[in-house]
Design an enzyme around this catalytic site. Structure first.
Site, PDB file in Angstrom:
ATOM      1  N   ASP A 206       0.827  -1.199   0.000  1.00  0.00           N
ATOM      2  CA  ASP A 206       0.000   0.000   0.000  1.00  0.00           C
ATOM      3  C   ASP A 206       0.871   1.263   0.000  1.00  0.00           C
ATOM      4  O   ASP A 206       1.847   1.344   0.747  1.00  0.00           O
ATOM      5  CB  ASP A 206      -0.872  -0.030   1.264  1.00  0.00           C
ATOM      6  CG  ASP A 206      -1.958   1.022   1.260  1.00  0.00           C
ATOM      7  OD1 ASP A 206      -2.849   0.940   0.407  1.00  0.00           O
ATOM      8  OD2 ASP A 206      -1.910   1.923   2.119  1.00  0.00           O
ATOM      9  N   GLU A 279       1.831  -0.548  -4.973  1.00  0.00           N
ATOM     10  CA  GLU A 279       0.896   0.511  -5.345  1.00  0.00           C
ATOM     11  C   GLU A 279       1.711   1.796  -5.382  1.00  0.00           C
ATOM     12  O   GLU A 279       2.073   2.328  -4.341  1.00  0.00           O
ATOM     13  CB  GLU A 279      -0.243   0.653  -4.326  1.00  0.00           C
ATOM     14  CG  GLU A 279      -1.241   1.713  -4.767  1.00  0.00           C
ATOM     15  CD  GLU A 279      -2.013   2.400  -3.630  1.00  0.00           C
ATOM     16  OE1 GLU A 279      -3.107   2.902  -3.909  1.00  0.00           O
ATOM     17  OE2 GLU A 279      -1.511   2.458  -2.498  1.00  0.00           O
TER      18      GLU A 279
HETATM   19  C1  GLC Z   1      -4.215   3.042  -0.669  1.00  0.00           C
HETATM   20  C2  GLC Z   1      -5.405   2.142  -0.530  1.00  0.00           C
HETATM   21  C3  GLC Z   1      -6.576   2.976  -0.096  1.00  0.00           C
HETATM   22  C4  GLC Z   1      -6.253   3.601   1.230  1.00  0.00           C
HETATM   23  C5  GLC Z   1      -4.956   4.384   1.173  1.00  0.00           C
HETATM   24  C6  GLC Z   1      -4.436   4.687   2.537  1.00  0.00           C
HETATM   25  O1  GLC Z   1      -4.353   3.960  -1.693  1.00  0.00           O
HETATM   26  O2  GLC Z   1      -5.634   1.441  -1.709  1.00  0.00           O
HETATM   27  O3  GLC Z   1      -7.763   2.242  -0.022  1.00  0.00           O
HETATM   28  O4  GLC Z   1      -7.290   4.459   1.615  1.00  0.00           O
HETATM   29  O5  GLC Z   1      -3.935   3.668   0.537  1.00  0.00           O
HETATM   30  O6  GLC Z   1      -3.963   3.529   3.150  1.00  0.00           O
END
Ligand code: GLC
Ligand code: CA
Length: 535
Positions: A206, A279
């Site tokens: 994440d 991500e």
């Molecule tokens: C990422 C996740 C999202 C979350 C954010 C903070 O973007 O996919 O759902 O709110 O991180 O952790």
């Protein structure tokens, strides 16, 4: 040890949002036993792996991405035994398991944060986070804005009368961790090993681009004034989003790469093929390749298709440049049309076009991510504001509706809401009109979206995987995009009128019933796609 073609190189990975998959105990929220009992759905779809969004101990202020104990299961989802059983069942069904790891921040309910706020300014407990004094006029240390709207700083007053601000790029309940602190690094190594020892096959990381912060006291210098809009805003144009990402002083800093090189050594110390996908929202897009260099992570999400218009020329640009970029670091591409953070593909493009786009993308080399419900053609649900839970809705004071519409539970069976998802009342209401989308109503209908995905995944596994690179034929100028790969020619028509294409070969799969191949002519109606076996 990584063999020549590791399992993840061309895998189809099915994202499960645990709260919305299947509720086994009638409390209205999906849970781990619910997932375990419904993994056959994923297997029958033909996926190779599942990725589980967080199910860790959490006050659930941000759908579990606010983690209070990264090595514990939240009682709402079950317990550690349930996690073990889930992993075991998945492996029996030949599904690998990825779990989410959330290293940018903890929940404010994590023991470390509780310790930090009851300790003095400058203490070791505070140094695990980013605590700073206010400016002399009492305002926050810098002008950074939370991605969910509002300031990225919240002030804490302690009993000894001192007041400091702490940094949170997301909700105020998600204090950012200080990755220059040794405790943070070693705790995360422990977490990675914990889940690997329990049997998982890898991780989705994440906010992988956010861990390292440089020059924390420097304002976000942003001549366009975009920082005022710095928030998860999927209505932003790609240019705006790009400028924003490139100018943010807390994203994509050099320091993140040492962390991933270290993690990679941990992954490689296991005697199975462990992988991680980052991500990383970065700009320009080529920056993403830095996360998948040989000694770092195996995959990085490509988010272009999550925000791309249904336009052949545009799609050609993003697909071809992604493939080109990743070829240089020898990493596989990843493709995603939906996830828990963005409006669903069926709502962005409509049912017909989203089926066509999915069929086209499933023929590409690399890994495909499918978000639960995407295989049913689920649209976003229209929700009443009183049902919303996304912190982005509250922090922007309703300016943004937030992401709940894409997180409504799965419809499984039956004639009435909640369509077998729960014997209780689901945490977000499932629309009455979703009967036609349920798994059981699509199961035996050969023209259903579910069966389109099943057929596509089957052909993909048997005949596309390992077929190598693509050769572009039509590059989108006239609304037609096509390429040859292995035994197939693959077509997508994004235009508003039908196209007739002379072809040799047989129709292996069309995105809907109007796609036909007869007498050497492929008829490709508006917003459709086809796989034609040419060899
Ligand atoms: C990422 C996740 C999202 C979350 C954010 C903070 O973007 O996919 O759902 O709110 O991180 O952790
Ligand atoms: Ca439950």
């Amino acid at each position: 040890m990584i063999s020549e073609s590791p399992w993840w190189a061309e895998s189809v990975i099915y994202q499960i949002y645990p709260r919305s998959f299947f509720d086994s105990n009638g409390d209205g929220e999906g849970d781990l036993p619910g997932i375990t009992s419904h993994l056959e759905h994923v297997q029958s779809l033909g996926a190779d792996a599942i990725w589980l969004s967080p199910f860790y101990t959490s006050p659930n202020k941000d759908g579990g991405y606010d983690v209070a104990d990264p090595r514990g299961v939240d009682p709402r989802f079950g317990n550690l035994e349930d996690a073990r059983a889930l992993i075991k069942r998945a492996h029996q069904l030949e599904l690998r398991v990825l779990v989410d790891v959330v290293p940018n921040h903890f929940s404010d309910q994590h023991a470390w944060f509780t310790e930090a706020i009851s300790s003095k300014a400058g203490s070791a407990e505070r140094k695990r986070f980013h605590f700073y004094d206010a400016k002399s006029d009492g305002t926050p240390p810098n002008n950074w804005i939370s991605l969910f709207g509002g300031p990225a700083w919240t002030q804490i007053k302690t009993s000894d009368g001192t007041a400091q601000y702490y940094l949170h790029l997301f909700d105020s309940s998600q204090p950012d961790l200080n990755w220059e602190n040794e405790d943070v690094a070693s705790d995360f190594e422990k977490t990675l090993r914990f889940w690997l020892d329990l049997g998982v096959d890898g991780f989705r990381i994440d906010v992988a681009h956010g861990l390292a912060k440089e020059n924390i006291l420097i304002d976000h210098h942003d001549p366009e004034g975009l920082s005022n809009a710095l928030r998860l805003d999927f209505e932003m144009s790609s240019e705006e989003r790009g400028e924003l990402l490139a100018s943010a002083p807390f994203f994509d800093r050099e320091g993140v790469h040492a962390i991933y090189r270290n993690w990679r050594r941990i992954f490689d110390s296991y005697d199975r093929e462990v992988m991680a996908v980052a991500e990383a929202w970065v700009h320009p897009p080529a920056r993403a390749t830095r996360y998948v260099r040989g000694d770092e992570l195996q995959q990085v999400f490509n988010f272009d298709l999550l925000v791309a218009p249904f336009d052949a020329a545009f799609l050609f640009q993003c697909i071809s440049s992604t493939l080109e970029m990743l070829r240089q670091v020898d990493a596989p591409a990843t493709w995603a049309l939906s996830n828990h953070d963005t409006p669903r593909v069926a709502s962005r493009h409509g049912s017909k076009a989203s089926r066509a786009l999915a069929l086209f993308v499933l023929a590409l080399p690399g890994s495909c991510y499918i978000y639960n419900g995407q295989e049913l053609g689920l649209p976003d649900a229209q929700l009443a504001d009183s049902d919303r839970q996304d912190p982005a809705f509250f922090r922007t004071k309703g300016l943004q509706k937030g992401r709940d519409g894409a997180r409504v539970p799965m419809p499984w069976s039956g004639d009435k809401t909640p369509f077998g998802f729960s014997s209780g009342s689901p945490w977000l209401p499932i629309p009455n009109e979703w009967r036609e989308f349920s798994v059981s109503s699509q199961n035996t209908d050969p023209s259903s979206t579910l069966n389109l995905y099943r057929s596509a995944l089957k052909i993909r596994k048997n005949r596309f995987v390992g077929a190598g690179e693509i050769e572009w034929v039509d590059r989108g100028e006239t609304g037609l995009l096509s390429f040859a790969r292995g035994e197939f020619a693959v077509y997508l028509n994004t235009g508003t009128s039908a196209i007739e294409i002379p072809t040799v070969g047989t129709l292996a799969l069309g995105s809907d019933r109007e796609v036909k191949l007869a007498n050497g002519t492929l008829s490709l109606p508006a917003a459709s796609a086809a796989w034609v076996a040419i060899r």
